[in-house]
Design a protein around this motif. Structure first.
Motif, PDB file in Angstrom:
ATOM      1  N   ILE A 143      -9.567   6.827   7.784  1.00 20.26           N
ATOM      2  CA  ILE A 143     -10.386   6.307   6.694  1.00 20.26           C
ATOM      3  C   ILE A 143      -9.778   5.017   6.153  1.00 20.26           C
ATOM      4  N   HIS A 144     -10.646   4.069   5.754  1.00 21.84           N
ATOM      5  CA  HIS A 144     -10.173   2.866   5.057  1.00 21.84           C
ATOM      6  C   HIS A 144      -9.617   3.242   3.687  1.00 21.84           C
ATOM      7  N   GLN A 145      -8.701   2.447   3.210  1.00 20.02           N
ATOM      8  CA  GLN A 145      -8.211   2.674   1.846  1.00 20.02           C
ATOM      9  C   GLN A 145      -9.346   2.516   0.833  1.00 20.02           C
ATOM     10  N   ASN A 146     -10.217   1.507   1.040  1.00 19.17           N
ATOM     11  CA  ASN A 146     -11.308   1.261   0.098  1.00 19.17           C
ATOM     12  C   ASN A 146     -12.356   2.371   0.106  1.00 19.17           C
ATOM     13  N   CYS A 147     -12.367   3.192   1.159  1.00 24.56           N
ATOM     14  CA  CYS A 147     -13.344   4.274   1.243  1.00 24.56           C
ATOM     15  C   CYS A 147     -12.826   5.585   0.655  1.00 24.56           C
ATOM     16  N   LEU A 158       0.838  -1.197   0.000  1.00 22.68           N
ATOM     17  CA  LEU A 158       0.000   0.000   0.000  1.00 22.68           C
ATOM     18  C   LEU A 158       0.871   1.244   0.000  1.00 22.68           C
ATOM     19  N   PRO A 159       0.450   2.318  -0.661  1.00 19.15           N
ATOM     20  CA  PRO A 159       1.248   3.556  -0.636  1.00 19.15           C
ATOM     21  C   PRO A 159       1.319   4.117   0.774  1.00 19.15           C
ATOM     22  N   SER A 160       2.457   4.658   1.124  1.00 20.37           N
ATOM     23  CA  SER A 160       2.645   5.191   2.481  1.00 20.37           C
ATOM     24  C   SER A 160       1.817   6.441   2.706  1.00 20.37           C
ATOM     25  N   THR A 161       1.639   7.235   1.670  1.00 20.67           N
ATOM     26  CA  THR A 161       0.833   8.452   1.775  1.00 20.67           C
ATOM     27  C   THR A 161      -0.063   8.564   0.547  1.00 20.67           C
ATOM     28  N   ILE A 162      -1.179   9.238   0.719  1.00 25.55           N
ATOM     29  CA  ILE A 162      -2.138   9.440  -0.369  1.00 25.55           C
ATOM     30  C   ILE A 162      -2.673  10.868  -0.281  1.00 25.55           C
ATOM     31  N   VAL A 163      -2.745  11.526  -1.425  1.00 26.07           N
ATOM     32  CA  VAL A 163      -3.436  12.810  -1.522  1.00 26.07           C
ATOM     33  C   VAL A 163      -4.674  12.590  -2.385  1.00 26.07           C
ATOM     34  N   HIS A 164      -5.836  12.750  -1.781  1.00 26.71           N
ATOM     35  CA  HIS A 164      -7.096  12.558  -2.499  1.00 26.71           C
ATOM     36  C   HIS A 164      -8.089  13.580  -1.952  1.00 26.71           C
TER      37      HIS A 164
END
Length: 535
Positions: free
Chosen positions: A156-160, A111-117
């Motif tokens: 937050i979940h990754q899937n959400c 899984l990516p360590s960080t996410i910008v969404h």
């Protein structure tokens, strides 16, 4: 030929064998039946994942310790991957200090360590695996690998993260919109019927203020078509069937020459009045009656049905047909009828208005504690009301209650010639050792199944004896061209069926081009005879 040059688990190149064969993997020891990778020099075989695996690895989702390759699941673990939750198979990576395991797929695709969404949250989200938490987006706590924003205390979940904003599910007539929280109150999910945490995210309907569902339930099989509707204009599928003239007075598109007046109660104890839409009797229900014609009456709920709607069983656009007097067989309940029908544009789907008006969640007074939902499968299920088997049913997701479609629409009250003074009520079965008998056929009646009864006279009736197979047909001929209609079997002498040549005991009989037919089975036989004659 596919070759693994310099495999991590062996000193020689490994070649993919061109045929499926039984082999034992040299690394994990598992016997398998597939296409192995083999070393021609050592006569050894490997799974592809085993051949490409390293004894140890640094893993971005668990940077504290080195993970070691294992081929046997330690007893102290739960045997599942800590990231995806899948069962660990023949090879995986493990940290014994933290009891952290990942399967080979998650090891290859961390899984990516960080996410910008920005659609999910306005700040950077950081992965913090193995943390018990409640997801702010869906309210669930079943995945211990949140992405978090520390300044906002947001998890937050990754899937959400990439959830759709606007959707349309099969179990509701309107679009649903994602909200970060609901209004304070007691909410229940329209899919699973379980509590919704109103402080967390959920999907709700702007037109139905009490309808909402868990975001996680959206992804259950048969609920959502997977299409994000944000930016797609909404087509108003449902078109009202009438124009309001004034309060309590309408003009319905099926009877445009006169206005209809709303009536709150009927004098059906003295006269049996039938709804022109569903052909069911009108007793204590509200109804509209024509202010000029004596014979045009609609249940209020039938008058409210839209001209067009998405059907609840096949999710196709259907149109309400009101002027077709031909016999139709409903695709949902398999009953024959002549009333109003919902028909798809290709005419492959035909539903009588009783089935066409079903919506989910479906509430039936025989099962008041839980809602029912349409279930379709290749496996036949037994209806609790009649004991018949069916593949399309209404089922409860909380218990084993199953109701086939035809029984879900049975009239609650009927009249019969054997009890002219009282209405018969639908009874939902009784737990008793007493033997019941049908007043019509004088045969035994299974009290555990549904039946009609008169409490005043203490008599009981089979449902089929009471209604017959043609309760959905018109009871009279409109003109000479009207060759197929239902007649009541209320005379002293019982007529003889032209097909089975037995005397008709059911309450409704079909007059089919001058011939009398006692049941749906005999009608199907008659159709087959006509087809053979034409052929």
């Amino acid at each position: 030929m596919e070759i693994i040059e310099g495999p991590k688990a062996h000193e020689h190149p490994l070649f993919l064998l061109p045929k499926m064969t039984m082999f034992t993997c040299h690394l994990c020891g598992l016997q398998d039946d597939r296409f192995p990778y083999a070393c021609n020099l050592c006569n050894l075989s490997f799974h592809k994942d085993c051949a490409e695996s390293t004894p140890e690895m640094k893993y971005s989702c668990h940077p504290k310790h080195i993970l070691k390759r294992l081929t046997r699941v330690p007893r102290y673990t739960d045997g599942k991957c800590c990231l995806c939750g899948n069962k660990l198979h023949y090879i995986f990576y493990h940290c014994s200090i933290c009891n952290f395991s990942v399967d080979i797929n998650c090891a290859k695709n961390p899984l990516p360590s960080t996410i910008v969404h920005l659609k999910a949250h306005e700040h950077l989200l950081t992965l913090m695996p193995q943390r018990n938490f409640v997801c702010d987006a869906c309210g669930m706590d079943d995945d211990p690998n949140p992405y978090v924003c520390l300044p906002c205390n947001f998890m937050i979940h990754q899937n959400c993260i990439d959830k759709p904003s606007i959707i349309k599910i099969y179990r509701h007539d309107h679009r649903l919109y994602y909200n970060h929280c609901l209004d304070a109150g007691d909410w229940k999910c329209g899919v699973c019927n379980k509590e919704i945490n109103w402080t967390c995210g959920a999907y709700s309907c702007s037109k139905c203020p009490d309808f909402a569902i868990h975001p996680r339930c959206v992804k259950r099989f048969g609920i959502w078509d997977g299409i994000e509707l944000e930016g797609i204009p909404e087509n108003n599928v449902e078109v009202k069937s009438y124009e309001v003239i004034e309060e309590g007075e309408i003009r319905h598109f099926s009877h445009e020459k006169h206005n209809l007046k709303l009536q709150e109660e009927s004098d059906a104890n003295n006269e049996c009045m039938l709804c022109k839409a569903c052909n069911y009797p009108i007793y204590s229900n509200s109804f509209y009656s024509c202010m000029e014609c004596d014979d045009f009456i609609l249940h209020k709920k039938c008058a409210d049905l839209p001209k067009k709607k998405i059907d609840p069983f096949y999710n196709m656009l259907t149109t309400l047909i009101t002027n077709d007097i031909r016999i139709s067989i409903c695709n949902a309940c398999q009953n024959v009828s002549q009333g109003f029908t919902y028909v798809s544009d290709d005419h492959k789907i035909i539903l009588d208005v009783r089935c066409g008006s079903i919506s989910e969640p479906f509430v039936h007074e025989s099962h008041p504690l839980h809602s029912l939902y349409i279930s379709r499968s290749t496996e036949e299920k037994f209806c609790i009301a009649c004991g018949d088997k069916a593949t399309m049913v209404l089922s409860c997701e909380e218990c084993d209650f199953i109701l086939d479609i035809k029984c879900s629409n049975l009239p609650k009250m009927v009249k019969h010639k054997n009890d002219k003074d009282h209405l018969l009520s639908l009874c939902y079965g009784e737990k008793t050792s007493e033997q019941y008998w049908c007043e019509i056929c004088e045969e035994a009646l299974n009290a555990k199944k549904w039946f009609y009864s008169c409490d005043d006279c203490d008599i009981t009736f089979h449902i089929k004896c009471t209604l017959g197979d043609f309760v959905g047909m018109y009871q009279e001929a409109k003109d000479e061209s009207f060759q197929t209609y239902m007649i009541l079997n209320n005379h002293i002498n019982r007529p003889v069926c032209c097909c089975c040549e037995s005397r008709c005991q059911f309450s409704s009989i079909l007059r089919f081009y001058g011939k009398l037919i006692c049941s749906l089975q005999c009608l199907q036989k008659k159709f087959q005879e006509l087809h053979d004659d034409i052929s």
